[in-house]
Design a protein around this motif. Sequence first.
Motif, PDB file in Angstrom:
ATOM      1  N   UNK B  61       3.591   2.788  -2.591  1.00 51.79           N
ATOM      2  CA  UNK B  61       4.224   2.347  -1.358  1.00 51.79           C
ATOM      3  C   UNK B  61       4.430   3.428  -0.312  1.00 51.79           C
ATOM      4  N   UNK B  62       4.039   4.653  -0.604  1.00 48.81           N
ATOM      5  CA  UNK B  62       4.070   5.672   0.443  1.00 48.81           C
ATOM      6  C   UNK B  62       2.641   6.142   0.683  1.00 48.81           C
ATOM      7  N   UNK B  63       2.374   6.564   1.909  1.00 51.00           N
ATOM      8  CA  UNK B  63       1.016   6.987   2.242  1.00 51.00           C
ATOM      9  C   UNK B  63       0.593   8.154   1.349  1.00 51.00           C
ATOM     10  N   UNK B  64       1.500   9.125   1.155  1.00 53.65           N
ATOM     11  CA  UNK B  64       1.181  10.290   0.318  1.00 53.65           C
ATOM     12  C   UNK B  64       0.909   9.859  -1.128  1.00 53.65           C
ATOM     13  N   UNK B  65       1.745   8.952  -1.642  1.00 58.33           N
ATOM     14  CA  UNK B  65       1.589   8.474  -3.010  1.00 58.33           C
ATOM     15  C   UNK B  65       0.260   7.767  -3.211  1.00 58.33           C
ATOM     16  N   UNK B  66      -0.108   6.931  -2.230  1.00 55.11           N
ATOM     17  CA  UNK B  66      -1.365   6.187  -2.316  1.00 55.11           C
ATOM     18  C   UNK B  66      -2.547   7.162  -2.339  1.00 55.11           C
ATOM     19  N   UNK B  67      -2.503   8.176  -1.448  1.00 54.72           N
ATOM     20  CA  UNK B  67      -3.604   9.145  -1.391  1.00 54.72           C
ATOM     21  C   UNK B  67      -3.725   9.926  -2.699  1.00 54.72           C
ATOM     22  N   UNK B  68      -2.568  10.280  -3.301  1.00 51.89           N
ATOM     23  CA  UNK B  68      -2.597  10.961  -4.594  1.00 51.89           C
ATOM     24  C   UNK B  68      -3.260  10.084  -5.653  1.00 51.89           C
TER      25      UNK B  68
END
Lengths: 278, 129
Positions: B61-68
């Motif tokens: 649910x966060x952009x950084x989390x999704x990219x990781x």
Amino acid sequence: MTAIAFALLVAGGSFGAGLLGALTGLGGGIVVVPMLTLLFHVDLRYAIGASLVSVIATSSGAAAAYVREGFTNVRVGILLEVATTIGALVGAALAGVTPTSYLAILFGLILLFTAIRSIRPRQEHALLTTPDKWSARLRLDSTYPSAGGKQAYSVQHVPAGFLLMFVAGILSALLGIGSGIVKVLAMDQTMRLPFKVSTTTSNFMIGVTAAASAGVYLHRGYIDPTVAFPVMLGVLCGALLGARILSAVNAKVLRQVFTGVVIVMAIEMLYKGFTGSL
Amino acid sequence: MTDSAPRVSDHTVEQIVGRLLQLGVLIAALVVLAGGMLLLAQHGGAPASFSVFHGEPDGLRSIAGILRGVGAMQSQAIVQLGLLLLIATPVARVAFTLVAFVLQRDRTYVAVTALVLALLLYGLVFGHA
């Protein structure tokens, strides 16, 4: 149900929603949430998240076709987007604190309203060219291509239209729908834009409005990949096919079928809302 | 529009933007499709029940989390990336409209469009409402 069976059934249902939505001009978004909650027992919040995503897909996917016709009034669209995006952010905030039974009742009422609007024949209104104070100040008046060449029109009741759009934005976020029906009501009936200009400008705005609340819902964990992916792909494929075969089908019969489906869903949503079983 | 005689007409810009939007939706759909297929291949047999709301885990649910997650080739994160790209297409449309109004030197509508863009980015990046 396994994830594969769920994905296939949801994709099939979403395809039908997108197809009928495109063929009838009512949009598929309005039936995606009832389908997910009533048939597949998906929590209302996951259903709203998935539905909003599919609304963006159909709006952006259809954009090029609409633009080619040359009807969109970009100034009217962007001005009213101020109202719809603020409305969408307010709606997303309200969604977090509104009991789901209230949302189900509101959804039922919107479905009924959609059914009534689709049964009643649309009344063509005369184009007005009397200048309006706000329209002149914001240079909203424009022309659109018609059979007799460029036709000038003047935009009326800008503040009232702006207010209606704020409501459309709230509804879009709260219920995960495009609110195209309220948007057209505001532009066609209140601001007196030509019908073709209302529908294309409305399409321009639907994706932007949905994106405002979809961003918030992504962060809030409403968008589940297993629910959203078959919905998005199904609705998108259905809507694209619908746009292609639009001229070859009898829209009147389909409209009646779709209206029937919408009425059944409306009754079911109202029932679930009043009994608190959603 | 007519008094300032813009070099780029509203219509031309809209046509280009319309095409770009379709391309954006196509790319987003392909990413979602790839992630979805991978998801079903890995977890297709698992029971699917969404009747109780749990909320997505941080990584989805966060952009950084999704990219990781995408970096680790997680199927669910790939679907979310596609959905994120999709949500970004109308935002891009508003950004293009802003550029068009800047080229037309239409100050009122540069301000109006910038406000809409700011509201959208606020929702997408911060996620507060």
